[in-house]
Design a protein around this motif. Structure first.
Motif, short mmCIF file in Angstrom:
data_model
loop_
_atom_site.label_atom_id
_atom_site.label_comp_id
_atom_site.label_asym_id
_atom_site.label_seq_id
_atom_site.Cartn_x
_atom_site.Cartn_y
_atom_site.Cartn_z
N LYS A 31 -16.36 -15.01 8.76
CA LYS A 31 -16.67 -14.29 9.99
C LYS A 31 -15.50 -14.34 10.97
O LYS A 31 -15.12 -13.31 11.56
CB LYS A 31 -17.92 -14.90 10.64
N GLU A 32 -14.90 -15.52 11.12
CA GLU A 32 -13.78 -15.67 12.04
C GLU A 32 -12.56 -14.90 11.55
O GLU A 32 -11.83 -14.28 12.33
CB GLU A 32 -13.44 -17.15 12.21
N PHE A 33 -12.35 -14.92 10.23
CA PHE A 33 -11.23 -14.22 9.62
C PHE A 33 -11.34 -12.71 9.89
O PHE A 33 -10.36 -12.06 10.28
CB PHE A 33 -11.23 -14.50 8.12
N ILE A 34 -12.53 -12.17 9.72
CA ILE A 34 -12.75 -10.74 9.95
C ILE A 34 -12.61 -10.40 11.43
O ILE A 34 -12.01 -9.38 11.80
CB ILE A 34 -14.13 -10.32 9.42
N ASN A 35 -13.13 -11.29 12.29
CA ASN A 35 -13.02 -11.06 13.73
C ASN A 35 -11.57 -11.01 14.20
O ASN A 35 -11.24 -10.36 15.19
CB ASN A 35 -13.76 -12.15 14.50
N ARG A 36 -10.70 -11.68 13.47
CA ARG A 36 -9.29 -11.72 13.84
C ARG A 36 -8.47 -10.65 13.11
O ARG A 36 -7.25 -10.71 13.11
CB ARG A 36 -8.71 -13.11 13.57
N GLY A 37 -9.17 -9.72 12.48
CA GLY A 37 -8.48 -8.60 11.86
C GLY A 37 -8.26 -8.71 10.38
O GLY A 37 -7.61 -7.85 9.78
N GLY A 38 -8.79 -9.75 9.75
CA GLY A 38 -8.62 -9.91 8.31
C GLY A 38 -9.59 -9.05 7.53
O GLY A 38 -10.56 -8.51 8.08
N GLU A 39 -9.34 -8.91 6.25
CA GLU A 39 -10.21 -8.13 5.37
C GLU A 39 -10.53 -8.94 4.12
O GLU A 39 -9.64 -9.50 3.49
CB GLU A 39 -9.52 -6.82 4.96
N VAL A 40 -11.81 -9.03 3.80
CA VAL A 40 -12.26 -9.72 2.59
C VAL A 40 -12.65 -8.67 1.57
O VAL A 40 -13.49 -7.81 1.84
CB VAL A 40 -13.46 -10.64 2.89
N ILE A 41 -12.05 -8.72 0.39
CA ILE A 41 -12.27 -7.70 -0.64
C ILE A 41 -13.08 -8.30 -1.79
O ILE A 41 -12.70 -9.33 -2.35
CB ILE A 41 -10.93 -7.15 -1.17
N PHE A 42 -14.20 -7.65 -2.12
CA PHE A 42 -15.03 -8.09 -3.24
C PHE A 42 -14.96 -7.07 -4.37
O PHE A 42 -14.48 -5.96 -4.21
CB PHE A 42 -16.49 -8.24 -2.79
N GLY A 43 -15.45 -7.44 -5.53
CA GLY A 43 -15.59 -6.51 -6.63
C GLY A 43 -14.31 -6.16 -7.35
O GLY A 43 -14.24 -5.18 -8.08
N THR A 44 -13.28 -6.96 -7.17
CA THR A 44 -12.03 -6.73 -7.89
C THR A 44 -11.31 -8.06 -8.08
O THR A 44 -11.63 -9.04 -7.41
CB THR A 44 -11.12 -5.72 -7.15
N SER A 45 -10.36 -8.09 -8.96
CA SER A 45 -9.59 -9.31 -9.23
C SER A 45 -8.11 -9.06 -9.03
O SER A 45 -7.63 -7.93 -9.15
CB SER A 45 -9.82 -9.78 -10.68
N VAL A 46 -7.40 -10.13 -8.72
CA VAL A 46 -5.95 -10.06 -8.66
C VAL A 46 -5.41 -10.14 -10.08
O VAL A 46 -5.81 -10.99 -10.86
CB VAL A 46 -5.38 -11.22 -7.81
#
Length: 314
Positions: free
Chosen positions: A34-49
């Protein structure tokens, strides 16, 4: 920008019927997200590096399985050590950067996997009466047994014997609240047998999971909680094949590199890898060491703004 390369820091099993803990560790990453997103971050699901990108000997981002590339100035990998270097980066790139570090990666000994038996209980049992509110309550036939189990693990053999066993029992519900529950944790457990069984004969795999679960439930019922089976409402079992799928470890390793002398001292892998701007926060077993590792990397990246420059690259 800083890209975090995460396969999974911890595996959380969602139990059927509402036996998931109400509080506890799961809320920490939720708050971080939640804090990461609030600070402009993006969490990506459904894919792999699928690849760590480099330019001129420096990490510069990652490529996802859908072909997208995410560029970043810094890269922090909490993926399995072997996966990070052997699959995502490439040992040729690592060897070019530092042959000695590359050899340490090749020789790094990974920790064993485990079997976790999650048990949901009815409200007729008062689980607090049985002394399972400690962090790790061990039922064992002796220290020599644990040593023998590790020797067998190296030979890919799982011992289930009435004369020799070693496992732990605990109840998260006594700490976090929620419906009565119990977890039986068995370690070490060999990896190849379970992954091969799941791949080649899935129905037998499911049968074997339940067979092993009943073996350890029998021991808990005999030595710790009489009539346990009368109160069981559900059972969910994870094996090394489960861990391999969900935490991205090719060996199902629960704790990444094994904390043994061969992995420490002159053989220890530095947090600052020889690939510039690629960080590897390892030997961080548990929530507080993991937080400490994160703080150290944040301090390095920020030029000492987090820990006043007291972070260490070792």
């Amino acid at each position: 920008r800083c890209a975090a390369l995460l396969t999974a820091c911890a595996m959380v099993t969602t139990l059927k019927g509402g036996y998931r803990p109400e509080k506890g560790f799961i809320h920490f990453p939720i708050r971080l997200k939640k804090e990461f997103i609030n600070r402009g971050g993006e969490v990506i699901f459904g894919t792999s590096v699928t690849k760590i990108l480099t330019e001129n000997g420096s990490a510069c981002g990652v490529e996802l399985e859908d072909g997208r590339q995410i560029r970043s100035k810094y890269l922090v990998s909490t993926a399995d050590t072997k996966v990070t270097f052997e699959k995502l980066l490439g040992m040729d790139i690592l060897e070019q950067a530092d042959k000695n570090y590359c050899q340490k990666v090749r020789e790094a000994k990974m920790s064993p996997s485990s079997i976790a038996i999650h048990i949901g209980l009815d409200n007729e049992i008062n689980i607090s009466d049985y002394g399972v509110d400690g962090a790790y309550n061990v039922i064992t036939t002796g220290r020599a047994t644990h040593k023998e189990l590790f020797n067998l693990w190296e030979q890919n053999i799982l011992l289930t014997s009435d004369e020799k066993f070693h496992f732990a029992v605990y109840s998260p519900a006594l700490i976090t609240g929620g419906k009565p529950n119990l977890i039986i944790h068995v370690v070490p457990v060999p990896y190849s047998y379970w992954t091969g069984l799941r791949r080649d004969n899935y129905q037998k795999y499911l049968t074997e999971k339940q067979k092993v679960a009943q073996f350890y439930i029998d021991k808990v019922e005999r030595y710790l909680i009489p009539d346990l089976r009368k109160h069981i409402t559900m059972i969910d079992v994870s094996t090394p094949a489960t861990y391999a799928r969900y935490i991205g470890s090719p060996t199902g390793s629960n704790y990444d590199m094994m904390p043994v002398p061969e992995n420490f001292g002159k053989n220890r892998l530095k947090v600052c890898t020889p690939v510039k701007n690629l960080f590897l926060p390892k030997f961080s077993h548990g929530i507080w060491p993991s937080v400490q590792a994160g703080l150290q990397i944040a301090d390095m990246i920020s030029g000492g703004k987090i820990m006043n420059g007291n972070s260490s690259c070792i």
